[in-house]
Design a protein around this motif. Structure first.
Motif, short mmCIF file in Angstrom:
data_model
loop_
_atom_site.label_atom_id
_atom_site.label_comp_id
_atom_site.label_asym_id
_atom_site.label_seq_id
_atom_site.Cartn_x
_atom_site.Cartn_y
_atom_site.Cartn_z
N PHE A 99 0.81 -1.21 0.00
CA PHE A 99 0.00 0.00 0.00
C PHE A 99 0.85 1.27 0.00
CE2 PHE A 99 -3.07 -3.12 1.53
CZ PHE A 99 -4.17 -2.80 0.75
N GLU A 100 1.95 1.27 0.75
CA GLU A 100 2.75 2.49 0.84
C GLU A 100 3.47 2.79 -0.47
OE1 GLU A 100 5.41 4.75 4.16
OE2 GLU A 100 5.68 2.59 3.99
N SER A 101 4.09 1.76 -1.07
CA SER A 101 4.85 2.01 -2.30
C SER A 101 3.95 2.20 -3.52
CB SER A 101 5.83 0.86 -2.56
OG SER A 101 5.13 -0.35 -2.80
N GLU A 102 2.80 1.50 -3.54
CA GLU A 102 1.92 1.58 -4.71
C GLU A 102 0.93 2.74 -4.62
OE1 GLU A 102 0.16 -2.12 -6.23
OE2 GLU A 102 1.42 -3.19 -4.79
N PHE A 103 0.44 3.02 -3.40
CA PHE A 103 -0.63 4.02 -3.28
C PHE A 103 -0.29 5.16 -2.31
CE2 PHE A 103 -2.52 -0.16 -4.18
CZ PHE A 103 -3.04 0.10 -5.45
N GLY A 104 0.90 5.11 -1.76
CA GLY A 104 1.38 6.22 -0.96
C GLY A 104 0.88 6.29 0.46
N GLU A 105 0.18 5.26 0.93
CA GLU A 105 -0.32 5.29 2.30
C GLU A 105 -0.58 3.89 2.84
OE1 GLU A 105 -4.30 6.92 2.64
OE2 GLU A 105 -4.77 6.36 0.58
N LYS A 106 -0.35 3.73 4.15
CA LYS A 106 -0.73 2.50 4.84
C LYS A 106 -2.16 2.66 5.33
CE LYS A 106 4.03 1.72 6.41
NZ LYS A 106 4.92 1.58 7.58
N LEU A 107 -2.82 1.53 5.60
CA LEU A 107 -4.23 1.58 6.00
C LEU A 107 -4.38 1.40 7.50
CD1 LEU A 107 -5.87 -0.63 3.22
CD2 LEU A 107 -5.82 1.85 3.35
N PRO A 108 -4.92 2.39 8.21
CA PRO A 108 -5.19 2.21 9.64
C PRO A 108 -6.31 1.19 9.84
CG PRO A 108 -6.11 4.29 8.86
CD PRO A 108 -5.31 3.73 7.72
N CYS A 109 -6.20 0.38 10.88
CA CYS A 109 -7.20 -0.66 11.10
C CYS A 109 -7.32 -0.96 12.59
CB CYS A 109 -6.82 -1.94 10.34
SG CYS A 109 -5.28 -2.70 10.92
N LEU A 110 -8.36 -1.73 12.93
CA LEU A 110 -8.57 -2.20 14.29
C LEU A 110 -8.47 -3.72 14.29
CD1 LEU A 110 -11.67 -0.06 15.36
CD2 LEU A 110 -9.29 0.28 16.08
N LYS A 111 -7.77 -4.27 15.26
CA LYS A 111 -7.70 -5.73 15.39
C LYS A 111 -9.01 -6.24 15.96
CE LYS A 111 -2.69 -5.94 16.23
NZ LYS A 111 -1.63 -6.31 17.20
N ALA A 112 -9.47 -7.37 15.42
CA ALA A 112 -10.72 -7.98 15.91
C ALA A 112 -10.49 -9.45 16.18
CB ALA A 112 -11.84 -7.77 14.90
N PHE A 113 -9.45 -9.75 16.96
CA PHE A 113 -9.12 -11.14 17.28
C PHE A 113 -8.27 -11.16 18.55
CE2 PHE A 113 -5.73 -9.46 14.65
CZ PHE A 113 -4.57 -9.94 15.25
N SER A 114 -8.25 -12.32 19.17
CA SER A 114 -7.37 -12.53 20.32
C SER A 114 -6.16 -13.32 19.85
CB SER A 114 -8.11 -13.29 21.43
OG SER A 114 -8.47 -14.58 20.98
N GLU A 115 -5.11 -13.34 20.62
CA GLU A 115 -3.87 -14.00 20.20
C GLU A 115 -4.05 -15.50 20.00
OE1 GLU A 115 -1.23 -12.38 19.23
OE2 GLU A 115 -2.35 -10.56 19.68
N SER A 116 -5.06 -16.10 20.63
CA SER A 116 -5.28 -17.55 20.51
C SER A 116 -6.11 -17.92 19.29
CB SER A 116 -5.96 -18.08 21.78
OG SER A 116 -7.23 -17.46 21.95
N ASP A 117 -6.68 -16.92 18.61
CA ASP A 117 -7.54 -17.20 17.46
C ASP A 117 -6.74 -17.76 16.29
OD1 ASP A 117 -9.73 -16.34 18.83
OD2 ASP A 117 -9.85 -14.38 17.87
N LYS A 118 -7.34 -18.73 15.61
CA LYS A 118 -6.70 -19.34 14.45
C LYS A 118 -6.72 -18.40 13.25
CE LYS A 118 -6.62 -23.80 12.06
NZ LYS A 118 -7.24 -25.13 12.02
#
Length: 686
Positions: free
Chosen positions: A191-210
């Motif tokens: 995203f950064e090299s092709e479109f000039g920006e990274k995408l902000p996001c929210l995690k929706a999982f716990s560390e044990s999730d597959k």
């Protein structure tokens, strides 16, 4: 397989179709690669035209126009009977031939000087008279050579106000995809090299999730850029089929984008997407997506297409358009099982027909199982029995082959010849041609597959036992008939283009004549011999000549024969045409009652096979699996007392053995449990 080995095999396929040294080598190559581009979702469909004027520096081999987006794709071929390297200057020369073709087509004198029978005439006329409908032009260079390593990218430009972009498909690129386990080109987004920006996001999982999930907001302009670069390759197969068969730009979405872009986020349900790999960065307590591998939109194809098409056709401002996205990361080894489920469940909120998820239906699993189990009789001059390999999922053939040693691969190819590999869209084409729907087949692979799905699901729901060994063998007989006719059409003295339309219309017309006589073709004879007998082929070619004449006799307002062949009126005209059967062919037909008895016996045998298959499935799942369903039911109380009793027997295997009838019931119990939520609790056990 090395590139040289792949090239040799690739060229042998072309030679076998066109005959070595014939003038049809390049047209066969063009058709083969265009079919490949459709399969890879690079283009929706194509029309062959084989136009060349060396004196004017013009060349065009095929084209396609997306009416919704206004994108015109021009395909130009560079074919040689040897493996050569394409330099930058040669690629530039090829691109300019297509560009000059487009420029010249804008001048009305060009189409007025052409014969209306010229295969390029409809395109030239449309470019001139309907140029306002063209938003962009994409030039694709296809070649059986290898492009120079010095060519890193082929830029874009503007000609007379029309944006031009370029792409090259060479033999090395095709080899790389065919050699992969997925059978498709990897999508890797930085995203950064092709479109000039990274995408902000929210995690929706716990560390044990597959499986890891993320929530994010995607700018409409970025989604449009992604779709412009990767086109329908971004759309998961089910979504692509749905969009092709049912989807046009949603008027509500279009109006919101144009009139109230700031409300699009509030009004729209957003996208559901998956990817195989993700790279994220953490900064000041926030998470940003920097890279994604094999992004697939599994719900929201119409949203994506509507935003993109509104930008192209309306020149809409997308700066205030934002889309919510739910992204799940699914490792490659789980893609085939998990992604279709995400797709199906994400789409339950919409009015989506069951046919849109047809790729995951039991029909395909059964047809695949039959293709691996049933041996095709050896053809004349051979003692080797073989399989007709059905690719239920893209890349299965190559995956099965690459797992083997060199000796194992050689053996695999002998038992599963590449020429006997058929895909889902192939099967749909063979089936719908025989079922007298040539105008539907002429719509293109994806739309035809959508109609095929509707028909098969309806028939499966009525009686799944009709899809048995006899159905498989007859399907292969139809494939043999279709392939043999397809190979011969181009060699006829009367041939002047529209081969794909002529083949499907000829088969449909032949079947129509049989129905009128209340007779049936003995497809079992074709299966047993694995060839088409000469008299039948001659008769089909006679019918094809008449079909060629009829489809080219169009109403005065019609100039595009390919588009005319997509109309029911064209099929009506062919129905009215008079054709005859050779006496030898008519004598070989079987009575309708005999045909029905064959199918009745085959359905009864399939009933027995279903019971055996059910027992095998129940035992493979093991008592632990059935015990888990029983434990789940003890909490949910979904199953009836009788169903619980059968489940208790399965939970004690091998101490107790369920009967064949009980095993069939257990399959229904499992489906019921999954529909009620058991599957979601059991994802870890998949």
């Amino acid at each position: 397989m090395t590139l040289n080995q792949f090239y040799t095999d690739f060229m042998q396929d072309i030679y076998s179709e066109a005959e070595i040294g014939s003038k049809f080598n390049e047209p066969v190559f063009v058709e083969k690669v265009c079919d490949y581009l459709v399969e890879q979702a690079v283009i929706e469909d194509y029309t062959l035209c084989s136009y060349k004027k060396d004196s004017l520096g013009l060349k065009l081999d095929a084209w396609n126009q997306n009416v919704e987006s206004g994108i015109l794709t021009l395909i130009v071929s560079h074919y040689k009977d040897r493996l050569e390297t394409l330099t930058t200057s040669l690629c530039s020369q090829l691109a300019k031939r297509a560009q000059r073709f487009f420029e010249k087509s804008l001048d009305s004198n060009f189409y007025k000087s052409m014969e209306e029978t010229d295969l390029a005439y409809p395109l030239v006329r449309d470019i001139c008279l309907k140029s306002a409908n063209i938003s962009d032009v994409k030039v694709i260079i296809i070649t059986n050579g290898e492009i120079s390593k010095s060519i890193k990218a082929f830029g874009s430009n503007t000609i007379q106000g029309y944006p031009f972009s370029f792409d090259i498909w060479d033999i090395e690129r095709i080899h790389r995809i065919d050699s992969s386990t997925t059978g498709k080109e990897t999508i890797e987004i930085d995203f950064e090299s092709e479109f000039g920006e990274k995408l902000p996001c929210l995690k929706a999982f716990s560390e044990s999730d597959k499986y890891r999930s993320y929530l994010l907001v995607l700018p409409g302009s970025l989604l449009s850029q992604l779709y412009d670069k990767y086109t329908e390759r971004l759309l998961e197969q089910n979504v692509r089929t749905f969009l092709q068969f049912k989807g046009k730009v949603n008027k509500g979405m279009r109006n919101t984008i144009v009139s109230e872009p700031n409300m699009f986020f509030a009004f729209n349900n957003g996208l559901t997407a998956t990817a195989e790999e993700i790279t994220t960065d953490e900064k000041h307590g926030s998470t940003f997506i920097s890279k994604l591998k094999n992004l697939q939109i599994v719900n929201g194809g119409q949203t994506t297409a509507s935003i993109y098409n509104t930008l192209k056709k309306e020149k809409a401002d997308l700066s205030q358009v934002f889309i919510q996205v739910k992204l799940t990361i699914v490792p490659p080894e789980f893609v085939e099982n998990i992604v279709p489920k995400i797709s199906e469940f994400a789409n339950t909120q919409n009015k989506v027909n069951a046919a849109d998820f047809f790729s995951n239906r039991p029909f395909h699993w059964r047809f695949e199982e039959l293709s691996r189990r049933i041996w095709a009789p050896s053809s004349e001059g051979s003692l080797q029995e073989t399989h007709w390999f059905y690719e239920r999922a893209r890349g299965q053939y190559m995956t099965a082959k690459t797992k083997l040693t060199k000796a194992g691969q050689d053996s695999f190819e002998k038992l599963n010849p590449k020429k006997q590999m058929i895909t889902k869209t192939d099967l749909a084409k063979f089936h719908n041609s025989w079922e007298k729907m040539p105008h539907i087949v002429s719509l293109g692979a994806q739309k035809n597959f959508g109609r095929f799905a509707d028909l098969i699901i309806e028939q499966w729901n009525k009686d799944e036992n009709q899809f048995n060994e006899l159905f498989f063998k007859e399907s292969i007989a139809k494939a043999i008939l279709f392939k043999k006719l397809d190979k011969q059409i181009m060699k006829q003295v009367w041939y002047g283009g529209y081969k794909a339309n002529i083949v499907t219309y000829t088969i449909a017309k032949f079947r129509r004549v049989l129905d009128e006589k209340r007779k049936c073709l003995d497809l079992q004879t074709i299966w047993k011999s694995q060839v088409l007998h000469d008299d039948l082929l001659i008769n089909l070619l006679n019918i094809a000549e008449k079909v060629n004449e009829v489809i080219k006799t169009t109403p005065s307002h019609v100039t595009n024969i390919s588009e005319w062949c997509k109309k029911g009126e064209c099929w009506d005209n062919v129905i009215q045409a008079h054709v005859t059967l050779l006496p030898s062919v008519e004598a070989s037909l079987i009575d309708l009652n005999e045909f029905k008895n064959q199918h009745k016996d085959a359905a009864m045998l399939q009933t027995i096979d279903n019971g055996i298959e059910a027992q095998r499935y129940v035992f493979e799942k093991s008592s632990k699996y059935w015990k888990e369903i029983s434990n789940w039911n003890n909490k949910s109380y979904i199953l009836s007392h009788k169903e619980k009793g059968i489940l208790d027997i399965a939970a004690t295997i091998p101490a107790k053995i369920p009967t064949e009838k009980q095993c069939l019931s257990l399959l229904a119990i499992e489906r019921k449990a999954i529909e009620e939520g058991f599957y979601m609790e059991m994802v870890e056990c998949v």
